[in-house]
Write an enzyme that holds these catalytic residues in place. Structure first.
Site, PDB file in Angstrom:
ATOM      1  N   ASP A   1      -1.782  -3.057  -5.435  1.00  6.84           N
ATOM      2  CA  ASP A   1      -2.054  -4.377  -4.850  1.00  6.84           C
ATOM      3  C   ASP A   1      -1.379  -4.493  -3.486  1.00  6.84           C
ATOM      4  O   ASP A   1      -0.158  -4.483  -3.397  1.00  6.84           O
ATOM      5  CB  ASP A   1      -1.531  -5.482  -5.774  1.00  6.84           C
TER       6      ASP A   1
ATOM      7  N   TYR B   1       0.778  -8.288   4.159  1.00  5.35           N
ATOM      8  CA  TYR B   1       2.002  -7.563   3.796  1.00  5.35           C
ATOM      9  C   TYR B   1       2.398  -6.541   4.871  1.00  5.35           C
ATOM     10  O   TYR B   1       3.485  -5.977   4.827  1.00  5.35           O
ATOM     11  CB  TYR B   1       1.852  -6.836   2.446  1.00  5.35           C
TER      12      TYR B   1
ATOM     13  N   LYS C   1      -6.291  -7.993   0.582  1.00  8.21           N
ATOM     14  CA  LYS C   1      -6.599  -9.433   0.689  1.00  8.21           C
ATOM     15  C   LYS C   1      -6.841  -9.846   2.134  1.00  8.21           C
ATOM     16  O   LYS C   1      -6.207  -9.323   3.056  1.00  8.21           O
ATOM     17  CB  LYS C   1      -5.440 -10.260   0.106  1.00  8.21           C
TER      18      LYS C   1
ATOM     19  N   HIS D   1      -6.880 -14.375   0.231  1.00  6.93           N
ATOM     20  CA  HIS D   1      -5.457 -14.460  -0.139  1.00  6.93           C
ATOM     21  C   HIS D   1      -5.049 -15.883  -0.515  1.00  6.93           C
ATOM     22  O   HIS D   1      -4.256 -16.091  -1.429  1.00  6.93           O
ATOM     23  CB  HIS D   1      -4.589 -13.960   1.020  1.00  6.93           C
TER      24      HIS D   1
HETATM   25  N1  LIG Z   1      -1.639 -13.328  -4.097  1.00  6.60           N
HETATM   26  C1  LIG Z   1      -0.467 -13.818  -3.719  1.00  6.60           C
HETATM   27  O1  LIG Z   1      -0.382 -14.833  -3.034  1.00  6.60           O
HETATM   28  C2  LIG Z   1       0.782 -13.123  -4.178  1.00  6.60           C
HETATM   29  C3  LIG Z   1       2.016 -13.805  -4.144  1.00  6.60           C
HETATM   30  C4  LIG Z   1       3.146 -13.138  -4.609  1.00  6.60           C
HETATM   31  C5  LIG Z   1       3.049 -11.842  -5.072  1.00  6.60           C
HETATM   32  N2  LIG Z   1       1.851 -11.178  -5.074  1.00  6.60           N
HETATM   33  C6  LIG Z   1       1.725  -9.772  -5.529  1.00  6.60           C
HETATM   34  O2  LIG Z   1       2.390  -9.642  -6.786  1.00  6.60           O
HETATM   35  C7  LIG Z   1       3.390  -8.622  -6.695  1.00  6.60           C
HETATM   36  C8  LIG Z   1       4.537  -8.898  -7.642  1.00  6.60           C
HETATM   37  O3  LIG Z   1       5.136 -10.155  -7.402  1.00  6.60           O
HETATM   38  P1  LIG Z   1       6.600 -10.306  -6.783  1.00  6.60           P
HETATM   39  O4  LIG Z   1       6.905  -9.128  -5.935  1.00  6.60           O
HETATM   40  O5  LIG Z   1       6.660 -11.650  -6.180  1.00  6.60           O
HETATM   41  O6  LIG Z   1       7.597 -10.392  -8.044  1.00  6.60           O
HETATM   42  P2  LIG Z   1       7.865  -9.527  -9.359  1.00  6.60           P
HETATM   43  O7  LIG Z   1       7.029  -8.306  -9.373  1.00  6.60           O
HETATM   44  O8  LIG Z   1       7.790 -10.453 -10.501  1.00  6.60           O
HETATM   45  O9  LIG Z   1       9.398  -9.143  -9.188  1.00  6.60           O
HETATM   46  C9  LIG Z   1       9.825  -8.210  -8.232  1.00  6.60           C
HETATM   47  C10 LIG Z   1      11.344  -8.059  -8.324  1.00  6.60           C
HETATM   48  O10 LIG Z   1      11.702  -7.509  -9.590  1.00  6.60           O
HETATM   49  C11 LIG Z   1      12.528  -6.368  -9.408  1.00  6.60           C
HETATM   50  N3  LIG Z   1      12.198  -5.443 -10.509  1.00  6.60           N
HETATM   51  C12 LIG Z   1      10.981  -4.871 -10.740  1.00  6.60           C
HETATM   52  N4  LIG Z   1      11.007  -4.156 -11.890  1.00  6.60           N
HETATM   53  C13 LIG Z   1      12.272  -4.262 -12.392  1.00  6.60           C
HETATM   54  C14 LIG Z   1      12.899  -3.739 -13.543  1.00  6.60           C
HETATM   55  N5  LIG Z   1      12.245  -2.980 -14.423  1.00  6.60           N
HETATM   56  N6  LIG Z   1      14.217  -4.056 -13.750  1.00  6.60           N
HETATM   57  C15 LIG Z   1      14.884  -4.831 -12.873  1.00  6.60           C
HETATM   58  N7  LIG Z   1      14.329  -5.358 -11.753  1.00  6.60           N
HETATM   59  C16 LIG Z   1      13.030  -5.074 -11.516  1.00  6.60           C
HETATM   60  C17 LIG Z   1      12.188  -5.849  -8.044  1.00  6.60           C
HETATM   61  O11 LIG Z   1      13.268  -5.159  -7.471  1.00  6.60           O
HETATM   62  P3  LIG Z   1      13.135  -3.712  -6.757  1.00  6.60           P
HETATM   63  O12 LIG Z   1      11.890  -3.684  -5.930  1.00  6.60           O
HETATM   64  O13 LIG Z   1      14.377  -3.640  -5.921  1.00  6.60           O
HETATM   65  O14 LIG Z   1      13.112  -2.708  -7.861  1.00  6.60           O
HETATM   66  C18 LIG Z   1      11.909  -7.133  -7.281  1.00  6.60           C
HETATM   67  O15 LIG Z   1      13.110  -7.723  -6.830  1.00  6.60           O
HETATM   68  C19 LIG Z   1       3.753  -8.647  -5.202  1.00  6.60           C
HETATM   69  O16 LIG Z   1       4.454  -7.494  -4.816  1.00  6.60           O
HETATM   70  C20 LIG Z   1       2.392  -8.778  -4.582  1.00  6.60           C
HETATM   71  O17 LIG Z   1       1.718  -7.534  -4.600  1.00  6.60           O
HETATM   72  C21 LIG Z   1       0.726 -11.822  -4.641  1.00  6.60           C
END
Ligand SMILES: NC(=O)c1ccc[n+]([C@@H]2O[C@H](COP(=O)([O-])OP(=O)(O)OC[C@H]3O[C@@H](n4cnc5c(N)ncnc54)[C@H](OP(=O)(O)O)[C@@H]3O)[C@@H](O)[C@H]2O)c1
Ligand SMILES: *[C@@H]1O[C@H](CO)[C@@H](O)[C@H](O)[C@H]1NC(C)=O
Ligand SMILES: *[C@@H]1O[C@H](CO)[C@@H](O)[C@H](O)[C@H]1NC(C)=O
Length: 341
Positions: free
Chosen positions: A76, A81, A106, A137
């Site tokens: 994704d 980004y 997106k 997006h």
């Molecule tokens: N469409 C939209 O508007 C939108 C908005 C937000 C997000 N997104 C997409 O969704 C993806 C995921 O959402 P997000 O990045 O907001 O949050 P998330 O995936 O819920 O959380 C990411 C955080 O969790 C940590 N982490 C991941 N796996 C872990 C594990 N097994 N143990 C401990 N910590 C862990 C990561 O740290 P490290 O990286 O340091 O390991 C990072 O700080 C984004 O990257 C993006 O691609 C889309």
């Protein structure tokens, strides 16, 4: 004789089944005849005091490479980004065949005047001839220089998305951050229905109503920010945290970690979670959830963490007429540091 051949071929296809893309996750059918892996890698790096974080030392390229090696088949990304080139590098170097990989990007909110042109720019950065899924997006839009809001009807934007699909530049098309009334309006006026909605879903944000709507319309839901407030979020964010006793109890039973239990909960709700990590061990851990099943009772227990609480709540955009979320009295400052500067 022929019947037997078909039988054997059928059994073989079945036993290969979900593994046919060589990945760890099964696939869900989409409403347009394609299919989507049931889990993916997120690549948004978030913010620091200087605004949006840039990928340093090929951080994103490495993450994508580790993810493909670990059995992820969905990546994704987004024009916003600013890492599509890094995703492209990893894809180019990977031994996994392109047709086994599902690439999501997106349409940026400041690039809606020419949807197909914007997608072509993304494809160039990705070094690809097509993406598997192109999403709007956000229903909110900005001027190209991102200095002001612009009101571009998402019905017009959707026409561009349909053209992108017709041209074969995007195999499937969908939306992100739309609310139910916006989806209803889109459904009434579109020629091609969206195949996917990508929204925040996690333990604190169940999105029951939105998910029900998508089920009725045969849309797959991708769950972004799947960990919610499990790790270092605001102190006033609702529980649970990563060491929560209820989560630890369930995790121990299956010899899994609490992040794995959270992802499994989302997967069992029929969602496609897209956890982000830039660490190899976490990337590997996060997709290792397809060898156990939570009981109905455990699913029930986990559902009780719902607080209708959003981690991603960009209230600094709430003056836009197409802002999709609840408006608040004191909007947060804009971490993107562009809009209306
Ligand atoms: N469409 C939209 O508007 C939108 C908005 C937000 C997000 N997104 C997409 O969704 C993806 C995921 O959402 P997000 O990045 O907001 O949050 P998330 O995936 O819920 O959380 C990411 C955080 O969790 C940590 N982490 C991941 N796996 C872990 C594990 N097994 N143990 C401990 N910590 C862990 C990561 O740290 P490290 O990286 O340091 O390991 C990072 O700080 C984004 O990257 C993006 O691609 C889309
Ligand atoms: C990928 O990049 C190479 C250069 O490294 C270029 O020659 C090729 O045309 C690009 N392919 C696509 C599909 O963009
Ligand atoms: C959905 O979005 C529209 C803007 O298109 C907004 O007027 C409405 O308040 C939103 N609905 C909810 C429940 O937030």
């Amino acid at each position: 004789m022929y019947f037997l051949l078909f039988l054997v071929a059928g059994l073989l296809a079945n036993s290969l089944g979900d593994e046919s893309d060589g990945g760890k996750a099964p696939r869900f059918p989409l409403n347009d005849g394609h299919s989507i892996p049931a889990m993916g890698l997120g690549t948004f790096l978030g913010f620091d005091e200087n605004g949006q974080k840039e990928s340093k030392n090929n951080e994103v390229e490495n993450s994508v490479t580790w993810a493909l090696d670990a059995g992820y088949r969905l990546i994704d990304t987004a024009a916003a980004y600013r890492n599509e080139d890094q995703v492209g590098q990893a894809l180019k170097k990977s031994a996994v065949p392109r047709e086994h990989i599902f690439i999501v990007t997106k349409l940026a909110s400041n690039e809606k005047r020419d949807v197909v042109g914007s997608l072509r720019k993304s494809l160039e950065r990705l070094n690809q001839t097509y993406v598997d899924l192109y999403l709007i997006h956000n229903p909110v839009s900005f001027t190209p220089d991102e200095k002001a809001f612009e009101v571009i009807d998402y019905l017009d934007t959707w026409k561009g998305m349909e053209e992108a699909k017709t041209l074969g530049l995007a195999r499937s098309i969908g939306i992100s951050n739309f609310n139910t009334s916006q989806m209803e309006r889109l459904m009434e006026h579109c020629s091609i229905k969206p195949s996917v909605l990508q929204v925040e879903v996690n333990l604190n944000l169940a999105q029951n109503k939105l998910l029900e709507y998508c089920k009725q319309h045969n849309m797959v839901v991708m769950a972004y920010t799947p960990f919610g407030s499990l790790f270092e979020r605001d102190d006033d964010a609702p529980l649970p945290r990563v060491n929560d006793p209820t989560l630890v109890g369930i995790a121990d039973k299956y010899k899994k970690t609490t992040p794995q239990v959270v992802l499994k909960y989302l997967a069992q709700r029929g969602l496609v979670p897209i956890p982000k990590s830039v660490h190899k061990n976490r990337i590997e851990q996060n997709i290792d959830i397809f060898d156990f099943t939570l009981t109905d009772g455990e699913m029930q227990t986990l559902s009780k963490f719902n607080k209708d609480y959003r981690v991603v709540h960009p209230s600094f955009w709430q003056e836009h007429p197409y802002y999709p979320f609840e408006r608040v009295d004191t909007p947060k400052p804009d971490p993107f540091k562009g809009i209306k500067e």
